[in-house]
Design a protein around this motif. Structure first.
Motif, PDB file in Angstrom:
ATOM      1  N   ILE A 127      40.622  46.346  48.041  1.00 42.24           N
ATOM      2  CA  ILE A 127      39.914  45.119  47.704  1.00 42.24           C
ATOM      3  C   ILE A 127      40.771  44.332  46.723  1.00 42.24           C
ATOM      4  N   LEU A 128      41.025  43.089  47.065  1.00 42.53           N
ATOM      5  CA  LEU A 128      41.778  42.195  46.190  1.00 42.53           C
ATOM      6  C   LEU A 128      40.875  41.033  45.799  1.00 42.53           C
ATOM      7  N   VAL A 129      41.128  40.468  44.639  1.00 46.32           N
ATOM      8  CA  VAL A 129      40.358  39.322  44.176  1.00 46.32           C
ATOM      9  C   VAL A 129      41.160  38.071  44.506  1.00 46.32           C
ATOM     10  N   ASP A 130      40.505  37.110  45.108  1.00 48.35           N
ATOM     11  CA  ASP A 130      41.143  35.861  45.519  1.00 48.35           C
ATOM     12  C   ASP A 130      40.955  34.828  44.419  1.00 48.35           C
ATOM     13  N   ASP A 131      42.029  34.520  43.729  1.00 44.72           N
ATOM     14  CA  ASP A 131      41.978  33.470  42.707  1.00 44.72           C
ATOM     15  C   ASP A 131      42.020  32.140  43.446  1.00 44.72           C
ATOM     16  N   THR A 132      40.858  31.523  43.608  1.00 43.77           N
ATOM     17  CA  THR A 132      40.774  30.306  44.416  1.00 43.77           C
ATOM     18  C   THR A 132      41.501  29.127  43.788  1.00 43.77           C
ATOM     19  N   VAL A 133      41.748  29.184  42.482  1.00 41.59           N
ATOM     20  CA  VAL A 133      42.471  28.092  41.827  1.00 41.59           C
ATOM     21  C   VAL A 133      43.959  28.169  42.170  1.00 41.59           C
ATOM     22  N   SER A 134      44.560  29.343  41.966  1.00 44.14           N
ATOM     23  CA  SER A 134      45.995  29.492  42.210  1.00 44.14           C
ATOM     24  C   SER A 134      46.304  29.881  43.648  1.00 44.14           C
ATOM     25  N   GLY A 135      45.305  30.450  44.340  1.00 42.70           N
ATOM     26  CA  GLY A 135      45.543  30.924  45.695  1.00 42.70           C
ATOM     27  C   GLY A 135      46.153  32.311  45.738  1.00 42.70           C
ATOM     28  N   ASP A 136      46.346  32.934  44.574  1.00 43.83           N
ATOM     29  CA  ASP A 136      46.951  34.260  44.496  1.00 43.83           C
ATOM     30  C   ASP A 136      45.896  35.342  44.694  1.00 43.83           C
ATOM     31  N   LEU A 137      46.346  36.472  45.202  1.00 41.80           N
ATOM     32  CA  LEU A 137      45.505  37.651  45.296  1.00 41.80           C
ATOM     33  C   LEU A 137      45.902  38.602  44.179  1.00 41.80           C
ATOM     34  N   ILE A 138      44.904  39.119  43.457  1.00 47.35           N
ATOM     35  CA  ILE A 138      45.206  40.055  42.386  1.00 47.35           C
ATOM     36  C   ILE A 138      44.421  41.343  42.615  1.00 47.35           C
ATOM     37  N   SER A 139      44.955  42.439  42.104  1.00 43.57           N
ATOM     38  CA  SER A 139      44.297  43.732  42.266  1.00 43.57           C
ATOM     39  C   SER A 139      43.016  43.768  41.430  1.00 43.57           C
ATOM     40  N   LEU A 140      42.131  44.690  41.790  1.00 42.94           N
ATOM     41  CA  LEU A 140      40.904  44.863  41.019  1.00 42.94           C
ATOM     42  C   LEU A 140      41.228  45.229  39.572  1.00 42.94           C
ATOM     43  N   GLU A 141      42.233  46.083  39.387  1.00 43.71           N
ATOM     44  CA  GLU A 141      42.610  46.510  38.037  1.00 43.71           C
ATOM     45  C   GLU A 141      43.054  45.324  37.195  1.00 43.71           C
ATOM     46  N   GLN A 142      43.895  44.481  37.778  1.00 37.06           N
ATOM     47  CA  GLN A 142      44.383  43.306  37.044  1.00 37.06           C
ATOM     48  C   GLN A 142      43.245  42.335  36.758  1.00 37.06           C
ATOM     49  N   TRP A 143      42.370  42.143  37.723  1.00 34.18           N
ATOM     50  CA  TRP A 143      41.213  41.268  37.568  1.00 34.18           C
ATOM     51  C   TRP A 143      40.315  41.765  36.447  1.00 34.18           C
ATOM     52  N   ARG A 144      40.063  43.060  36.442  1.00 36.00           N
ATOM     53  CA  ARG A 144      39.216  43.634  35.388  1.00 36.00           C
ATOM     54  C   ARG A 144      39.864  43.460  34.017  1.00 36.00           C
ATOM     55  N   LYS A 145      41.169  43.633  33.970  1.00 36.23           N
ATOM     56  CA  LYS A 145      41.896  43.506  32.694  1.00 36.23           C
ATOM     57  C   LYS A 145      41.920  42.050  32.222  1.00 36.23           C
ATOM     58  N   ASP A 146      42.240  41.129  33.116  1.00 37.87           N
ATOM     59  CA  ASP A 146      42.404  39.717  32.746  1.00 37.87           C
ATOM     60  C   ASP A 146      41.078  38.973  32.562  1.00 37.87           C
ATOM     61  N   ASN A 147      40.097  39.282  33.388  1.00 38.37           N
ATOM     62  CA  ASN A 147      38.870  38.477  33.422  1.00 38.37           C
ATOM     63  C   ASN A 147      37.639  39.155  32.839  1.00 38.37           C
ATOM     64  N   ALA A 148      37.694  40.450  32.603  1.00 40.61           N
ATOM     65  CA  ALA A 148      36.546  41.202  32.071  1.00 40.61           C
ATOM     66  C   ALA A 148      35.250  40.785  32.771  1.00 40.61           C
ATOM     67  N   PRO A 149      35.144  41.034  34.082  1.00 44.71           N
ATOM     68  CA  PRO A 149      33.990  40.549  34.835  1.00 44.71           C
ATOM     69  C   PRO A 149      32.642  41.095  34.374  1.00 44.71           C
ATOM     70  N   MET A 150      32.624  42.267  33.757  1.00 42.81           N
ATOM     71  CA  MET A 150      31.349  42.811  33.283  1.00 42.81           C
ATOM     72  C   MET A 150      30.834  42.021  32.080  1.00 42.81           C
ATOM     73  N   GLN A 151      31.726  41.343  31.381  1.00 41.23           N
ATOM     74  CA  GLN A 151      31.305  40.520  30.244  1.00 41.23           C
ATOM     75  C   GLN A 151      30.574  39.258  30.702  1.00 41.23           C
ATOM     76  N   ARG A 152      30.769  38.906  31.949  1.00 36.63           N
ATOM     77  CA  ARG A 152      30.138  37.701  32.487  1.00 36.63           C
ATOM     78  C   ARG A 152      28.620  37.762  32.377  1.00 36.63           C
ATOM     79  N   ILE A 153      28.059  38.936  32.601  1.00 37.77           N
ATOM     80  CA  ILE A 153      26.606  39.048  32.527  1.00 37.77           C
ATOM     81  C   ILE A 153      26.134  39.256  31.101  1.00 37.77           C
ATOM     82  N   ALA A 154      27.032  39.698  30.223  1.00 40.03           N
ATOM     83  CA  ALA A 154      26.660  39.892  28.818  1.00 40.03           C
ATOM     84  C   ALA A 154      26.509  38.557  28.108  1.00 40.03           C
ATOM     85  N   THR A 155      27.216  37.526  28.578  1.00 42.79           N
ATOM     86  CA  THR A 155      27.183  36.223  27.915  1.00 42.79           C
ATOM     87  C   THR A 155      26.194  35.263  28.553  1.00 42.79           C
ATOM     88  N   GLN A 156      25.546  35.661  29.642  1.00 43.81           N
ATOM     89  CA  GLN A 156      24.607  34.749  30.311  1.00 43.81           C
ATOM     90  C   GLN A 156      23.189  35.084  29.985  1.00 43.81           C
TER      91      GLN A 156
END
Length: 170
Positions: A141-170
């Motif tokens: 599973i790769l994450v599609d960065d729709t802005v840059s068009g790049d595909l990034i690994s789940l590990e890199q996405w988790r490191k760079d974007n901290a997706p679990m924090q998204r629900i902590a701030t909403q």
């Protein structure tokens, strides 16, 4: 002389409160029906007028692969947490959903992958949270960065974007 005879009066039912689940399910079913009819039409147009068994087998395999890719995405802890958060925060009026964002596969390292996105589905609209590219076996599973068009690994996405924090701030 003509006479109009009314045999019965139509029964008028009181309006029923619409639930967001009913709306979402109806929308999903309508989309699946449209996709199925479209696939059937394309299959009929491209299939030779002989034995249809090989094409049917290939279509079933593609559907199974798509289902595996969707299941793999739904198994991600981020997707599970996001879905639970959306449901809880909206009081059940909104839901998380994974949908195919393009009927075309995307070639990644020689493998045709499915393009899927996670959406927050409300009665009024669907809001995309993230886009993914998933192999047919669901193992990559790769994450599609729709802005840059790049595909990034789940590990890199988790490191760079901290997706679990998204629900902590909403």
């Amino acid at each position: 002389m003509a006479a109009i005879v009314v045999l019965s009066y139509p029964t008028i039912m009181p309006p029923r409160a619409s639930s967001s689940k009913t709306t979402i399910i109806a929308g999903i079913l309508a989309g699946l029906l449209a996709a199925g009819l479209g696939a059937f039409y394309l299959h009929q147009q491209s299939a030779p007028h002989g034995d249809h068994a090989p094409a049917a087998r290939s279509q079933t395999t593609a559907q199974e692969q798509n289902a595996r890719a969707v299941d793999a995405l739904l198994a991600l802890p981020e997707i599970k947490a996001w879905s639970a958060h959306i449901e809880k925060a909206s009081g059940g009026r909104a839901h998380g959903a994974v949908m195919e964002t393009s009927p075309e596969t995307r070639l990644v390292d020689g493998v045709a992958c499915y393009q899927l996105s996670f959406f927050e589905s409300t009665p009024d609209a669907a809001h995309r949270w993230e886009s993914f590219v998933v192999t047919p076996d669901g193992k990559r599973i790769l994450v599609d960065d729709t802005v840059s068009g790049d595909l990034i690994s789940l590990e890199q996405w988790r490191k760079d974007n901290a997706p679990m924090q998204r629900i902590a701030t909403q």
